[in-house]
Scaffold this motif. Structure first.
Motif, PDB file in Angstrom:
ATOM      1  N   ARG A 211       0.823  -1.208   0.000  1.00 27.12           N
ATOM      2  CA  ARG A 211       0.000   0.000   0.000  1.00 27.12           C
ATOM      3  C   ARG A 211       0.853   1.253   0.000  1.00 27.12           C
ATOM      4  NH1 ARG A 211      -4.831  -1.282   4.379  1.00 27.12           N
ATOM      5  NH2 ARG A 211      -6.266  -2.323   2.930  1.00 27.12           N
ATOM      6  N   LYS A 212       1.937   1.252   0.770  1.00 27.94           N
ATOM      7  CA  LYS A 212       2.808   2.425   0.819  1.00 27.94           C
ATOM      8  C   LYS A 212       3.419   2.726  -0.547  1.00 27.94           C
ATOM      9  CE  LYS A 212       2.376   3.706   5.061  1.00 27.94           C
ATOM     10  NZ  LYS A 212       1.782   5.022   5.384  1.00 27.94           N
ATOM     11  N   LEU A 213       3.630   1.667  -1.317  1.00 27.72           N
ATOM     12  CA  LEU A 213       4.196   1.838  -2.654  1.00 27.72           C
ATOM     13  C   LEU A 213       3.117   1.908  -3.729  1.00 27.72           C
ATOM     14  CD1 LEU A 213       7.223  -0.640  -2.364  1.00 27.72           C
ATOM     15  CD2 LEU A 213       7.250   1.855  -2.182  1.00 27.72           C
ATOM     16  N   ARG A 214       1.839   1.968  -3.296  1.00 25.45           N
ATOM     17  CA  ARG A 214       0.701   2.051  -4.215  1.00 25.45           C
ATOM     18  C   ARG A 214       0.651   0.869  -5.193  1.00 25.45           C
ATOM     19  NH1 ARG A 214       0.222   5.635  -0.906  1.00 25.45           N
ATOM     20  NH2 ARG A 214      -0.678   7.712  -1.257  1.00 25.45           N
ATOM     21  N   ILE A 215       1.043  -0.279  -4.698  1.00 25.68           N
ATOM     22  CA  ILE A 215       0.988  -1.493  -5.514  1.00 25.68           C
ATOM     23  C   ILE A 215      -0.400  -2.105  -5.390  1.00 25.68           C
ATOM     24  CG2 ILE A 215       1.895  -3.838  -5.776  1.00 25.68           C
ATOM     25  CD1 ILE A 215       4.581  -2.786  -4.813  1.00 25.68           C
ATOM     26  N   LYS A 216      -0.982  -2.491  -6.491  1.00 23.44           N
ATOM     27  CA  LYS A 216      -2.344  -3.005  -6.491  1.00 23.44           C
ATOM     28  C   LYS A 216      -2.436  -4.323  -7.260  1.00 23.44           C
ATOM     29  CE  LYS A 216      -4.306   1.687  -6.313  1.00 23.44           C
ATOM     30  NZ  LYS A 216      -5.203   2.662  -6.985  1.00 23.44           N
ATOM     31  N   GLY A 217      -3.636  -4.875  -7.295  1.00 22.96           N
ATOM     32  CA  GLY A 217      -3.902  -6.066  -8.104  1.00 22.96           C
ATOM     33  C   GLY A 217      -3.179  -7.294  -7.600  1.00 22.96           C
ATOM     34  N   GLU A 218      -2.737  -8.107  -8.532  1.00 26.99           N
ATOM     35  CA  GLU A 218      -2.106  -9.378  -8.189  1.00 26.99           C
ATOM     36  C   GLU A 218      -0.763  -9.195  -7.503  1.00 26.99           C
ATOM     37  OE1 GLU A 218      -3.418 -12.343  -8.181  1.00 26.99           O
ATOM     38  OE2 GLU A 218      -5.270 -11.406  -8.876  1.00 26.99           O
TER      39      GLU A 218
END
Length: 423
Positions: free
Chosen positions: A146-153
């Motif tokens: 979340r801190k790195l704005r990573i989403k999805g798989e």
């Protein structure tokens, strides 16, 4: 300031998504993130285990009748922690969040999980530290994503990588821990999130090394099993036969847990009262059958080293199943994987006592594999974990036993979220 943080996170995320410049190798920058999750997981697991060992040593001095009030008070205190700091949930919630909420595990209740599980496990509850650590380290992977704005798989993979790092730190098996984190997600389709396997393996390896450095635990089998003789073809058939006894114990365990769960669901009282009642019951069982106390990490070696009568083994089997069932249904925090291995080993001892002269290590490991595969629906990782924990390196008979337990398991799994029905 907030804008700058978001911009920095976006920049890092974009950088991670692109391969390294002039990189002739397969790995991308995400590889470094998987390592980071494993390192953080190893540090968390090492700290957790170190504190837990200290608490176990302190509370172990209370023996005899003192066990009952100590465990009742521990349940009350752990319940108060959950009541005031928040309910961290059980394994059902973890699986449900991985499958239906994009892999997001909430870290906000980690303090509650850590403190309550320390009290529950150290005082003698029949549940191990694997489930609390899976929640804590897995949610840490979510937090980093979340801190790195990573989403999805990629976010789901980081959460699963954190779970795998926790499993590996405790079991000392990077491959087994990685596969367990994947298999536990579904009762039938074990490859549903196979894209998370490599992240899980990388995080597991780095977590294992850091955990060893922090705790100074030696490398080698956890339990000292009798030496397994040269395998024969008949051993595969015997493994499936012995596995039926372990599977029967798995059915009995699942039935007992469901009945105990119904009992506690009818108690409309605060969580700390339920946990105090649970502690009183578990403490009473531990008073009459001391070997049923704790999560059986060390108690299994006692079972292997000493000689017991058939009568005692049957009493121990019933006491341990009840102890685990009351632990996991009264609100006490912890996992039941290692306790289930103890139950399987006890069943193996019973079979060997009833039919002496058989291959004891094969009987025990077959029953241990079958009951765990029956209850958790993880035949592949169970095989690898047991081979590592017992030093039983010829693992094909274990695989036969695991598959027997898996295919003879009840159609409805104990972990409801494995069914694939969104709650």
């Amino acid at each position: 300031m907030d804008f700058k943080r978001r911009r920095l996170a976006a920049t890092l995320r974009n950088q991670l998504n692109y391969p390294l410049q002039f990189n002739p190798f397969v790995f991308s920058k995400l590889f470094l993130l998987w390592i980071a999750v494993g390192i953080v997981g190893g540090v968390i697991a090492g700290f957790y285990w170190t504190v837990l060992e200290g608490l176990l040593h302190f509370l172990a001095q209370f023996q005899g009748l003192y066990v009952i009030p100590v465990m009742a008070v521990a349940g009350l205190l752990a319940g108060l922690v959950i009541h005031f700091l928040g309910d961290p949930g059980e394994m059902d919630l973890i699986v449900n969040n991985i499958r239906f909420k994009g892999g997001r595990l909430e870290p906000k209740n980690n303090p509650s999980m850590i403190l309550s599980s320390w009290l529950c496990i150290a005082s003698g509850g029949s549940a191990g530290p694997e489930a609390p650590l899976v929640q804590v380290v897995g949610s840490t992977g979510t937090w980093i994503a979340r801190k790195l704005r990573i989403k999805g798989e990629d976010l789901r993979s980081l959460s699963i990588a954190g779970m795998a790092a926790a499993f590996t730190a405790l079991f000392g098996a990077p491959l087994g821990g990685s596969l367990f984190a994947l298999e536990i997600q579904h009762h039938k389709h074990i490859s549903e999130y196979y894209q998370a396997l490599i992240p899980a393996l990388v995080a597991s390896c780095s977590s294992y090394v850091i955990f060893l450095l922090v705790t100074h635990i030696g490398i080698g089998p956890t339990w000292v099993f009798p030496i397994y003789a040269t395998p024969e073809l008949n051993d595969f058939f015997y493994a499936m036969l012995y596995a039926m006894a372990g599977t029967a114990a798995g059915w009995l365990f699942i039935f007992t847990v469901r009945q105990c769960r119904r009992i506690f669901q009818k108690l409309h009282v605060p969580i700390y009262i339920k946990m105090m009642i649970g502690g009183f019951i578990i403490g009473t069982i531990a008073y009459f059958v001391p070997l049923s106390r704790y999560f059986s990490h060390d108690e299994l070696n006692v079972l292997l080293e000493e000689q017991f009568t058939m009568e005692f083994l049957l009493i121990l089997l019933g006491a341990k199943i009840l102890a685990i069932a009351f632990t996991v249904t009264s609100g006490w925090r912890g996992g039941f994987i290692i306790p289930l291995f103890f139950v399987g080993a006890t069943v193996g001892m019973i079979v060997n006592t009833a039919f002496p002269g058989q291959n004891l290590p094969l009987i025990m490991v077959s029953c241990m594999a079958a009951i765990n595969a029956c209850v958790t629906r993880t035949p592949i990782s169970t095989t690898i974990l047991l081979a590592t924990l017992t030093g039983f390196h010829y693992f094909i008979p274990i695989l036969f036993a695991s598959l027997t337990g898996f295919f003879l398991a009840p159609k409805t799994p104990l972990i409801n979220a494995q069914l694939g029905v969104k709650e």
